[in-house]
Design a protein around this motif. Sequence first.
Motif, mmCIF file in Angstrom:
data_model
loop_
_atom_site.group_PDB
_atom_site.id
_atom_site.type_symbol
_atom_site.label_atom_id
_atom_site.label_comp_id
_atom_site.label_asym_id
_atom_site.label_seq_id
_atom_site.Cartn_x
_atom_site.Cartn_y
_atom_site.Cartn_z
ATOM 1 N N ILE A 42 48.107 68.356 21.890
ATOM 2 C CA ILE A 42 48.351 68.116 20.463
ATOM 3 C C ILE A 42 48.803 69.419 19.814
ATOM 4 O O ILE A 42 48.197 70.470 20.032
ATOM 5 C CB ILE A 42 47.062 67.655 19.745
ATOM 6 C CG1 ILE A 42 46.339 66.560 20.535
ATOM 7 C CG2 ILE A 42 47.366 67.231 18.315
ATOM 8 C CD1 ILE A 42 46.974 65.228 20.504
ATOM 9 N N LEU A 94 50.940 66.544 15.446
ATOM 10 C CA LEU A 94 50.249 65.930 14.313
ATOM 11 C C LEU A 94 50.987 66.404 13.076
ATOM 12 O O LEU A 94 50.851 67.556 12.661
ATOM 13 C CB LEU A 94 48.775 66.334 14.267
ATOM 14 C CG LEU A 94 47.995 65.749 13.076
ATOM 15 C CD1 LEU A 94 48.035 64.220 13.079
ATOM 16 C CD2 LEU A 94 46.548 66.234 13.088
ATOM 17 N N GLU A 96 36.788 63.605 11.794
ATOM 18 C CA GLU A 96 37.280 62.311 12.214
ATOM 19 C C GLU A 96 38.678 62.430 12.814
ATOM 20 O O GLU A 96 38.930 61.938 13.914
ATOM 21 C CB GLU A 96 37.300 61.370 11.008
ATOM 22 C CG GLU A 96 37.483 59.923 11.371
ATOM 23 C CD GLU A 96 37.273 59.020 10.179
ATOM 24 O OE1 GLU A 96 36.146 58.976 9.647
ATOM 25 O OE2 GLU A 96 38.251 58.367 9.770
ATOM 26 N N THR A 97 39.573 63.097 12.111
ATOM 27 C CA THR A 97 40.934 63.267 12.635
ATOM 28 C C THR A 97 40.915 63.902 14.017
ATOM 29 O O THR A 97 41.601 63.439 14.933
ATOM 30 C CB THR A 97 41.772 64.174 11.724
ATOM 31 O OG1 THR A 97 41.708 63.688 10.396
ATOM 32 C CG2 THR A 97 43.229 64.202 12.168
ATOM 33 N N ASN A 123 38.766 63.880 16.360
ATOM 34 C CA ASN A 123 38.383 62.950 17.417
ATOM 35 C C ASN A 123 39.388 61.823 17.603
ATOM 36 O O ASN A 123 39.695 61.429 18.716
ATOM 37 C CB ASN A 123 36.989 62.370 17.130
ATOM 38 C CG ASN A 123 35.890 63.303 17.594
ATOM 39 O OD1 ASN A 123 35.562 63.353 18.780
ATOM 40 N ND2 ASN A 123 35.358 64.093 16.680
ATOM 41 N N MET A 124 39.918 61.342 16.497
ATOM 42 C CA MET A 124 40.845 60.208 16.573
ATOM 43 C C MET A 124 42.111 60.531 17.360
ATOM 44 O O MET A 124 42.723 59.662 17.955
ATOM 45 C CB MET A 124 41.234 59.729 15.168
ATOM 46 C CG MET A 124 40.103 59.109 14.382
ATOM 47 S SD MET A 124 39.358 57.650 15.172
ATOM 48 C CE MET A 124 37.776 58.352 15.730
ATOM 49 N N ILE A 125 42.535 61.797 17.326
ATOM 50 C CA ILE A 125 43.764 62.147 18.039
ATOM 51 C C ILE A 125 43.486 62.610 19.465
ATOM 52 O O ILE A 125 44.408 62.783 20.249
ATOM 53 C CB ILE A 125 44.559 63.236 17.294
ATOM 54 C CG1 ILE A 125 43.767 64.547 17.215
ATOM 55 C CG2 ILE A 125 44.983 62.746 15.921
ATOM 56 C CD1 ILE A 125 44.525 65.677 16.535
ATOM 57 N N PHE A 161 41.496 61.313 22.077
ATOM 58 C CA PHE A 161 40.998 60.473 23.169
ATOM 59 C C PHE A 161 41.634 60.842 24.510
ATOM 60 O O PHE A 161 40.982 60.808 25.532
ATOM 61 C CB PHE A 161 41.205 58.990 22.864
ATOM 62 C CG PHE A 161 40.391 58.508 21.699
ATOM 63 C CD1 PHE A 161 40.996 57.943 20.587
ATOM 64 C CD2 PHE A 161 39.008 58.649 21.691
ATOM 65 C CE1 PHE A 161 40.248 57.519 19.492
ATOM 66 C CE2 PHE A 161 38.241 58.234 20.599
ATOM 67 C CZ PHE A 161 38.864 57.666 19.499
ATOM 68 N N MET A 162 42.901 61.167 24.478
ATOM 69 C CA MET A 162 43.554 61.534 25.735
ATOM 70 C C MET A 162 44.217 62.905 25.636
ATOM 71 O O MET A 162 45.228 63.154 26.289
ATOM 72 C CB MET A 162 44.538 60.449 26.130
ATOM 73 C CG MET A 162 43.810 59.148 26.418
ATOM 74 S SD MET A 162 44.861 57.902 27.158
ATOM 75 C CE MET A 162 43.833 56.422 26.885
ATOM 76 N N ALA A 163 43.619 63.763 24.821
ATOM 77 C CA ALA A 163 44.178 65.097 24.663
ATOM 78 C C ALA A 163 43.409 66.103 25.511
ATOM 79 O O ALA A 163 42.191 66.110 25.525
ATOM 80 C CB ALA A 163 44.115 65.514 23.197
#
Lengths: 398, 398, 398
Positions: A65, A93, A108-109, A111-113, A115-117
């Motif tokens: 990211i 992002l 929150e952001t 973690n939300m981005i 998952f596969m980072a």
Amino acid sequence: MMKTLQDYIDKLNSLNFKEMYNGDFFLTWEKTDDELEAVFTLADALRFMREHNISTKVFESGLGISLFRDNSTRTRFSFASACNLLGLEVQDLDEGKSQIAHGETVRETANMISFMADVIGIRDDMYIGKGNAYMHDVADAVTEGNKAGILAQKPTLVNLQCDIDHPTQVMADMLHIIHEFGGVENLKGKKLAMTWAYSPSYGKPLSVPQGVIGLMTRFGMDVVLAHPEGYEVFPEVEAVAAENASKSGGSYTKTNDMKEAFQDADIVYPKSWAPFAAMEKRTDLYAKGDQAGIDALEKELLSQNAQHKDWACTEELMKTTKDGKALYLHCLPADITGVSCEEGEVDASVFDRYREPLYKEASFKPYIIAAMIFLAKFADPADILKKLDEKGTPRILK
Amino acid sequence: MMKTLQDYIDKLNSLNFKEMYNGDFFLTWEKTDDELEAVFTLADALRFMREHNISTKVFESGLGISLFRDNSTRTRFSFASACNLLGLEVQDLDEGKSQIAHGETVRETANMISFMADVIGIRDDMYIGKGNAYMHDVADAVTEGNKAGILAQKPTLVNLQCDIDHPTQVMADMLHIIHEFGGVENLKGKKLAMTWAYSPSYGKPLSVPQGVIGLMTRFGMDVVLAHPEGYEVFPEVEAVAAENASKSGGSYTKTNDMKEAFQDADIVYPKSWAPFAAMEKRTDLYAKGDQAGIDALEKELLSQNAQHKDWACTEELMKTTKDGKALYLHCLPADITGVSCEEGEVDASVFDRYREPLYKEASFKPYIIAAMIFLAKFADPADILKKLDEKGTPRILK
Amino acid sequence: MMKTLQDYIDKLNSLNFKEMYNGDFFLTWEKTDDELEAVFTLADALRFMREHNISTKVFESGLGISLFRDNSTRTRFSFASACNLLGLEVQDLDEGKSQIAHGETVRETANMISFMADVIGIRDDMYIGKGNAYMHDVADAVTEGNKAGILAQKPTLVNLQCDIDHPTQVMADMLHIIHEFGGVENLKGKKLAMTWAYSPSYGKPLSVPQGVIGLMTRFGMDVVLAHPEGYEVFPEVEAVAAENASKSGGSYTKTNDMKEAFQDADIVYPKSWAPFAAMEKRTDLYAKGDQAGIDALEKELLSQNAQHKDWACTEELMKTTKDGKALYLHCLPADITGVSCEEGEVDASVFDRYREPLYKEASFKPYIIAAMIFLAKFADPADILKKLDEKGTPRILK
């Protein structure tokens, strides 16, 4: 450069950098000497492999990211190059396209981005006290998410420039210096002048001079920071520099005289930055949303700069360095007198003469970033290098 | 989660989902029970494999086109994560950079971008009657292109939120519920309250409450839709919900009383949405290019919302749920009272208590999307899983 | 299409295109007949392999830089598709996000982004005398960087449309023509009409008509360029066309009469472009930053166009072509009368009738671009195709 990949593997095996596994890279002075040396060694190893057409792809899938809160060409491409070299795909992002504007918390952001980072690279350097803090918020959030089982892996955070340090830049600069001088051992007693320089453009961040004095005082050199009065850097970073110098058998001094700094220097790094006090003021104006105030401050900064147009890296000044041939460094882009501006940081003829080494200096950055990522994702990087070599997959089919 | 990959393979082999091959995913209620179960099973299988470091890369090349006509962080990253997991590279169709503004038809654009696309993900949710219709136009265009030999493959269309449904979201929510309750069989007779909640921000789409009642009525639960008068959802979707409930042995009821909905609920999903009538009005204003009208409508919506500030998921309300411990769900980002806004959808302490399950809920989405893609691209997905397992390529080199 | 991959390999081995290795692709008339034929052959070979599910991934890592200084959908996606097909990841240089605005030289930027780039694709077509020149600046810069050891590889430059030529487009168009007519040998003596057509939209670049006459005069056809007075193309390109025609045994003529051009034509390519003089004027206004002047010029162009609304590809005109069935070509998007505009370049019924061949025409572009890249990166492309075939890795797992 070493002769074989095994040389790099042996070198890595001689270092202790266990703490880097699953870690992050914020500031160079949070890392031990062995850890920094591991980054340098691995950066060179990855370069060796790429130049010998050996693939260094270690991920079959995974995202890197990128979050840039400030303009960038070099670092954006360096980060993308580093991720691509290892097999990660960059996902940017873009805070314009996201819903961050609608009150989403950092935690929150993050973690939300993620998952596969596998890595998150952040540049956030414009506001004093904010950038590095934000990076820590993000890293804390994903560390928490990984512990709670939300994220299967903890993305490693790479600082792509904050308000305090610019580790990928200064580590690349340092590796370049090491190569130019033929080894760290040849740096003892060398004089490095990190000086301010006049620029007609807006206040640039302090993270480069701070990064330079925070890192380059660890190698036994005599590091001199030079700037006009009013252009002080963070006292906390100066304290780090002084302590580093003391431990490494070098020195850290300051002067308000550019000539004094350049005198007999082996390495010079003349570069503009904004006064710390002004950067803090801008942070406050930004918090208040005072665009008019920010514009007024910019005018003030430019006229303050203009009182020091003599702080330029001229041919005359270069002649006073060691044998008139000090290594000239810059993170680029430079404000080149007569080329990018009327009056700038450096004479065009000086810049031209050092063009190739300047581009070489820049070429280390993707490898430095790739090394930082690699050391955070693998407990035994030397073993992974060995496996890549044994697989011997060509990067480009032959 | 199952014990071995073979369990997932056996499960898939027990289901009939042939029609999904070369299909698309628009609305959950267009899919059979077996087809939905195939998505859940495959999503869990892909997660199992990733968590066991087995690569699920099934494409050596290929693009996943993303087309977002509305802001997004989560779904954008989920789509990119899903594509990356399978080996597809995301290429965003940015309508600002494209020539769509110059009168290019949907059919032409769809084909022009799809020569090497295996999937197209579209979010188009802002205008009633437009979004889902647009997705069908795109899917029809590429189906035609594939039949005519223009496109070597038919890209599968994945609905990333339209004006009617939000399948990737509600399928992720449902899989989360199934995991939290230990299996579909444990859902019979459970009460799920899909309720409206006060939000100070602009009219949000209806596709979440509609998606929830359109899907979650298929599992034998007692689903209650609650909202103030004037916040009705599409009657067509309510008809689907009622029929689903009847077939599954559950129930579908409505109420204008939030307390009644929350009473003894096992699962609560309080979330804001805009009145249907207002969303239709906005569609007309948009068609006329009446920005002043759109702004006026937004003001109207906000003041209408403000008459129902008591529709908030408070601690008091949560205490009235089953054992005071109903599973609290949200698609995020939530409007959290005192955190993202003064008065919002949910108390900060409630949100905090459910943070980890909320993030877990979100974590299913990339896998749901990947499963939807996988089932459309392979006639025998179970066999492909077997092959991936036999190859045993690690996702991250070891 | 050939029967087996070996046919393509044999074909390539019969051609001499050594100079393409480590080369660039700027203008089609800088390439020999064998070199163009190598591009066509390889484009078809890559398509053959993809349609037979054989992976053509030749890079384990590497970037394809895209730099678009003008809007694009098709070419942007074609470039991304081509890179992806070969294993390169696209990294876009967005001049808004970069620091180019701060006085960075072209040479520096080109090197800074290229450390791990294998190809750079540039579209720069809006300003006469600027676009192609800029591409050369970039290519020179990276060639220099590679020679100096800054860049381990020399990124190959692919012209994605400049002010002079649009090679990827016209090569795709030409390959389409070759397929439609069953081979180059069947083109001798065929009449091709490249004509201007009325468009209500702003001045479009000259590079398509110039690219068409610059390339399609090499195959023994009778190429006619038709346009109203005042819509001349570069005399230098016309000279190229005339010489090509002479060498290939065809002809190159001009007329101000659209009907004369269409009469008995085998192939027609009616497309709008702006007057050369106007495009030069716009270049000057741009250099002066005169936006008001640019807007005024646009109005002038539109009213000049409006004097020639009869220059439209109507059903009547199509009837006068060879058997009333000339192959209708367009680079898309077309201005379609009654569909994308009131009065345009072509009747809706004509466009509809040719939709499938038009989409087929477009489908060649990603393969043309991939072939251009491939021929620049491999000294023996035929051997690489053989190796890919022997590896037999499926593009999509089976």
